[in-house]
Design a protein around this motif. Sequence first.
Motif, PDB file in Angstrom:
ATOM      1  N   ARG A  42      33.373 -97.608  71.389  1.00 36.69           N
ATOM      2  CA  ARG A  42      33.856 -98.851  70.795  1.00 36.69           C
ATOM      3  C   ARG A  42      34.573 -98.558  69.479  1.00 36.69           C
ATOM      4  NH1 ARG A  42      28.061 -99.534  69.498  1.00 36.69           N
ATOM      5  NH2 ARG A  42      27.773 -99.677  67.233  1.00 36.69           N
ATOM      6  N   ALA A  43      35.221 -99.595  68.966  1.00 38.56           N
ATOM      7  CA  ALA A  43      35.940 -99.474  67.712  1.00 38.56           C
ATOM      8  C   ALA A  43      34.966 -99.414  66.543  1.00 38.56           C
ATOM      9  CB  ALA A  43      36.900-100.652  67.551  1.00 38.56           C
ATOM     10  N   GLY A  44      35.394 -98.748  65.482  1.00 40.38           N
ATOM     11  CA  GLY A  44      34.611 -98.668  64.267  1.00 40.38           C
ATOM     12  C   GLY A  44      35.531 -98.332  63.113  1.00 40.38           C
ATOM     13  N   THR A  45      34.952 -98.053  61.967  1.00 44.94           N
ATOM     14  CA  THR A  45      35.730 -97.652  60.804  1.00 44.94           C
ATOM     15  C   THR A  45      35.103 -96.414  60.177  1.00 44.94           C
ATOM     16  OG1 THR A  45      34.481 -99.130  59.336  1.00 44.94           O
ATOM     17  CG2 THR A  45      36.532 -99.986  60.304  1.00 44.94           C
ATOM     18  N   LEU A  46      35.926 -95.641  59.523  1.00 51.71           N
ATOM     19  CA  LEU A  46      35.486 -94.408  58.872  1.00 51.71           C
ATOM     20  C   LEU A  46      36.278 -94.253  57.586  1.00 51.71           C
ATOM     21  CD1 LEU A  46      33.768 -91.786  59.210  1.00 51.71           C
ATOM     22  CD2 LEU A  46      35.748 -90.772  60.322  1.00 51.71           C
ATOM     23  N   ILE A  58      38.883 -96.467  63.732  1.00 54.16           N
ATOM     24  CA  ILE A  58      38.710 -95.362  64.664  1.00 54.16           C
ATOM     25  C   ILE A  58      38.116 -95.876  65.960  1.00 54.16           C
ATOM     26  CG2 ILE A  58      38.318 -93.731  62.770  1.00 54.16           C
ATOM     27  CD1 ILE A  58      35.272 -93.820  63.756  1.00 54.16           C
ATOM     28  N   LEU A  59      37.991 -94.990  66.921  1.00 47.61           N
ATOM     29  CA  LEU A  59      37.147 -95.188  68.090  1.00 47.61           C
ATOM     30  C   LEU A  59      36.006 -94.189  67.996  1.00 47.61           C
ATOM     31  CD1 LEU A  59      39.828 -95.493  70.917  1.00 47.61           C
ATOM     32  CD2 LEU A  59      38.807 -97.328  69.554  1.00 47.61           C
ATOM     33  N   TYR A  61      31.716 -93.140  69.506  1.00 50.84           N
ATOM     34  CA  TYR A  61      30.539 -93.438  70.320  1.00 50.84           C
ATOM     35  C   TYR A  61      29.488 -94.041  69.411  1.00 50.84           C
ATOM     36  CZ  TYR A  61      32.826 -90.683  73.913  1.00 50.84           C
ATOM     37  OH  TYR A  61      33.729 -90.213  74.848  1.00 50.84           O
ATOM     38  N   ASN A  62      29.081 -95.285  69.749  1.00 55.75           N
ATOM     39  CA  ASN A  62      28.217 -96.083  68.881  1.00 55.75           C
ATOM     40  C   ASN A  62      28.881 -96.269  67.521  1.00 55.75           C
ATOM     41  OD1 ASN A  62      26.596 -95.817  71.099  1.00 55.75           O
ATOM     42  ND2 ASN A  62      24.967 -94.696  70.084  1.00 55.75           N
ATOM     43  N   ALA A  63      30.230 -96.340  67.561  1.00 54.38           N
ATOM     44  CA  ALA A  63      31.072 -96.538  66.379  1.00 54.38           C
ATOM     45  C   ALA A  63      30.970 -95.383  65.405  1.00 54.38           C
ATOM     46  CB  ALA A  63      30.749 -97.868  65.685  1.00 54.38           C
ATOM     47  N   GLN A  64      30.532 -94.202  65.864  1.00 53.55           N
ATOM     48  CA  GLN A  64      30.429 -93.022  65.016  1.00 53.55           C
ATOM     49  C   GLN A  64      31.410 -91.948  65.488  1.00 53.55           C
ATOM     50  OE1 GLN A  64      26.350 -91.524  64.682  1.00 53.55           O
ATOM     51  NE2 GLN A  64      25.597 -93.483  65.465  1.00 53.55           N
ATOM     52  N   SER A  65      31.915 -91.196  64.539  1.00 55.74           N
ATOM     53  CA  SER A  65      32.740 -90.035  64.859  1.00 55.74           C
ATOM     54  C   SER A  65      32.442 -88.942  63.838  1.00 55.74           C
ATOM     55  CB  SER A  65      34.227 -90.390  64.822  1.00 55.74           C
ATOM     56  OG  SER A  65      35.019 -89.274  65.146  1.00 55.74           O
ATOM     57  N   PRO A  66      31.864 -87.809  64.266  1.00 60.80           N
ATOM     58  CA  PRO A  66      31.406 -87.493  65.615  1.00 60.80           C
ATOM     59  C   PRO A  66      30.341 -88.468  66.097  1.00 60.80           C
ATOM     60  CG  PRO A  66      31.352 -85.538  64.194  1.00 60.80           C
ATOM     61  CD  PRO A  66      31.546 -86.712  63.315  1.00 60.80           C
ATOM     62  N   GLY A  67      30.212 -88.592  67.412  1.00 60.04           N
ATOM     63  CA  GLY A  67      29.183 -89.434  67.979  1.00 60.04           C
ATOM     64  C   GLY A  67      27.800 -88.862  67.749  1.00 60.04           C
ATOM     65  N   PRO A  68      26.772 -89.577  68.172  1.00 56.93           N
ATOM     66  CA  PRO A  68      25.402 -89.110  67.966  1.00 56.93           C
ATOM     67  C   PRO A  68      25.178 -87.725  68.561  1.00 56.93           C
ATOM     68  CG  PRO A  68      25.412 -91.383  68.725  1.00 56.93           C
ATOM     69  CD  PRO A  68      26.816 -90.884  68.851  1.00 56.93           C
ATOM     70  N   LEU A  69      24.417 -86.919  67.848  1.00 60.81           N
ATOM     71  CA  LEU A  69      24.057 -85.600  68.363  1.00 60.81           C
ATOM     72  C   LEU A  69      23.114 -85.763  69.543  1.00 60.81           C
ATOM     73  CD1 LEU A  69      23.918 -82.478  68.131  1.00 60.81           C
ATOM     74  CD2 LEU A  69      21.963 -82.805  66.598  1.00 60.81           C
ATOM     75  N   GLY A 147      41.986 -88.420  69.880  1.00 58.67           N
ATOM     76  CA  GLY A 147      42.647 -88.422  68.591  1.00 58.67           C
ATOM     77  C   GLY A 147      42.162 -89.516  67.658  1.00 58.67           C
ATOM     78  N   ARG A 148      41.568 -90.554  68.213  1.00 61.79           N
ATOM     79  CA  ARG A 148      41.025 -91.635  67.386  1.00 61.79           C
ATOM     80  C   ARG A 148      39.530 -91.467  67.098  1.00 61.79           C
ATOM     81  NH1 ARG A 148      44.554 -95.702  66.405  1.00 61.79           N
ATOM     82  NH2 ARG A 148      46.408 -95.829  67.733  1.00 61.79           N
ATOM     83  N   GLY A 149      38.932 -90.366  67.592  1.00 59.79           N
ATOM     84  CA  GLY A 149      37.573 -90.077  67.141  1.00 59.79           C
ATOM     85  C   GLY A 149      36.496 -90.042  68.196  1.00 59.79           C
ATOM     86  N   LEU A 150      36.823 -90.148  69.479  1.00 57.75           N
ATOM     87  CA  LEU A 150      35.802 -90.168  70.526  1.00 57.75           C
ATOM     88  C   LEU A 150      35.400 -88.745  70.905  1.00 57.75           C
ATOM     89  CD1 LEU A 150      36.873 -93.064  72.928  1.00 57.75           C
ATOM     90  CD2 LEU A 150      34.721 -92.880  71.687  1.00 57.75           C
ATOM     91  N   TYR A 151      34.320 -88.268  70.327  1.00 55.12           N
ATOM     92  CA  TYR A 151      33.756 -86.970  70.687  1.00 55.12           C
ATOM     93  C   TYR A 151      32.400 -86.847  70.019  1.00 55.12           C
ATOM     94  CZ  TYR A 151      34.651 -85.170  65.998  1.00 55.12           C
ATOM     95  OH  TYR A 151      34.636 -84.985  64.647  1.00 55.12           O
ATOM     96  N   GLY A 152      31.603 -85.897  70.489  1.00 52.19           N
ATOM     97  CA  GLY A 152      30.309 -85.619  69.877  1.00 52.19           C
ATOM     98  C   GLY A 152      29.797 -84.272  70.345  1.00 52.19           C
ATOM     99  N   ALA A 153      28.695 -83.834  69.769  1.00 45.69           N
ATOM    100  CA  ALA A 153      28.124 -82.524  70.064  1.00 45.69           C
ATOM    101  C   ALA A 153      26.859 -82.660  70.905  1.00 45.69           C
ATOM    102  CB  ALA A 153      27.802 -81.780  68.771  1.00 45.69           C
ATOM    103  N   LEU A 154      26.659 -81.669  71.756  1.00 43.09           N
ATOM    104  CA  LEU A 154      25.454 -81.575  72.573  1.00 43.09           C
ATOM    105  C   LEU A 154      24.913 -80.151  72.458  1.00 43.09           C
ATOM    106  CD1 LEU A 154      24.787 -82.990  76.098  1.00 43.09           C
ATOM    107  CD2 LEU A 154      24.244 -80.603  75.614  1.00 43.09           C
TER     108      LEU A 154
END
Length: 460
Positions: A42-46, A58-59, A61-69, A147-154
């Motif tokens: 979803r959309a969020g701000t950073l 930004i975009l 995961y859970n409005a976070q970039s990087p998304g939740p670990l 490019g708008r921020g959708l990614y996270g670490a596993l």
Amino acid sequence: MPPLTISRRRVLGSAMAISVVNLAARAETPPGPDGFRVLEARAGTLRLLPEPSAETAILGYNAQSPGPLLRYKAGEEVKVRLINALDQPTSLSWPGIRIANAMDGVAGLTQKPVAPGESFDYRFTPPDSGFFWYRPYALPWLGEQLGRGLYGALIVDEIHPPETDKDMLVALADWRLDDKAQIVGNFDTPSEPGSLITLNSQAVPVRETLPPGSRVRLRILSAMNARIMLLAFEGAKPFVLAVDGQPCDTAFEPVRSSLPIGPGARFDVMFDLPGEPGAEASLILRGDNEPDRALLAFKTEGDLRAPLPPIASLELNPLLPTAIKLQASKRGDIVIEAAKPTETPASTAPAPASSWTLNGAAADGFGAKPLLSVKRGGPVTLTIINRTAFIQQIHVHGHHMRLLHDLDDGWEPYWRDSVLVPAGKTKHVAFVADNPGKWAIEAVKIGLEAAPLVTWFEVS
């Protein structure tokens, strides 16, 4: 791992953010009553720029970039529910994980895109420990969403992890901002170089103070669309423990203490800080036609920590083959070339080439026929021919590869899920096709933000 020649245009982009998180303190998304962790795109701000600049839309995961670990123990099942709160289709892919094909998340090849307002459950047990990541994979929206921020670490922890005093995630992301601190929306054109570097919305270098002799583990991820960076260590002797999530045959010190890092690459690096108080060590971005800049600056303070044994290699992955029968391998060629300029009736001037081609085809999705088909357990050798004037990168899904030596039948002492190919050069990789299904091969177009060139192969 020899350094590559990298131009300033491809290194910096016009804005770049590096986030460093102490993994011990990193908040994780707890599972729900059914055991699923929810990732809502979803959309969020950073805040990428300090006040009085506006926050950046930004975009995430859970409005976070990087998304939740996402962090698991070896053998633990991953259960993630993707909810699409975007206004365009998306999916969730897991580069580097030798995943079941139906869970690979490549829309158009392994699943249907997840439409706006819909959800999709991903459920699998990673066969390997290691450092991985997650990102969208729905063409043609991939470049924009990443490019708008959708990614996270596993992370799947080793059964016997090495002792360390600081375990840190270093996630590199590439942002192109306008004068209002908003992301430039055209993801189909070459990006211009710029100078903004932030670290978790703070100016670099980020400073860490630890006792003398502390041992640090960095998990470096490039979440950039199409950038190559050269990172160097000063004041400490780094050892590469793993590349792209897989342990190296033997931990090694990189040439000139430097790492060339392409999009999606991951490096586990460990080093000891100097043993005297007041000493410094840094992670440096090597500039091209400009001064180098420190990204992370460590300083020692206090009493010397108790001695540790020498840095050792991680336990090898017993599930990866110890040998690949190259002479018996199924062979495939991947040729990357510049698209030919076109002429329009209104002008005799050729239009600029906006992309490259893979085996003569532009980036228009997955074709009906695979690049090659191979029986499960069969060896595969890919020849990657780069006929462009730019560094290119090939990423193979569902498998890890050996980078073959140019002059003999040997290979580098590490596994890769991606390989960089210098301009005008040819590289060879080999792997055992032991994961059944339809698997994507993508060519990241260095210098462009658009979706990658793609093809696929089939393991039956």
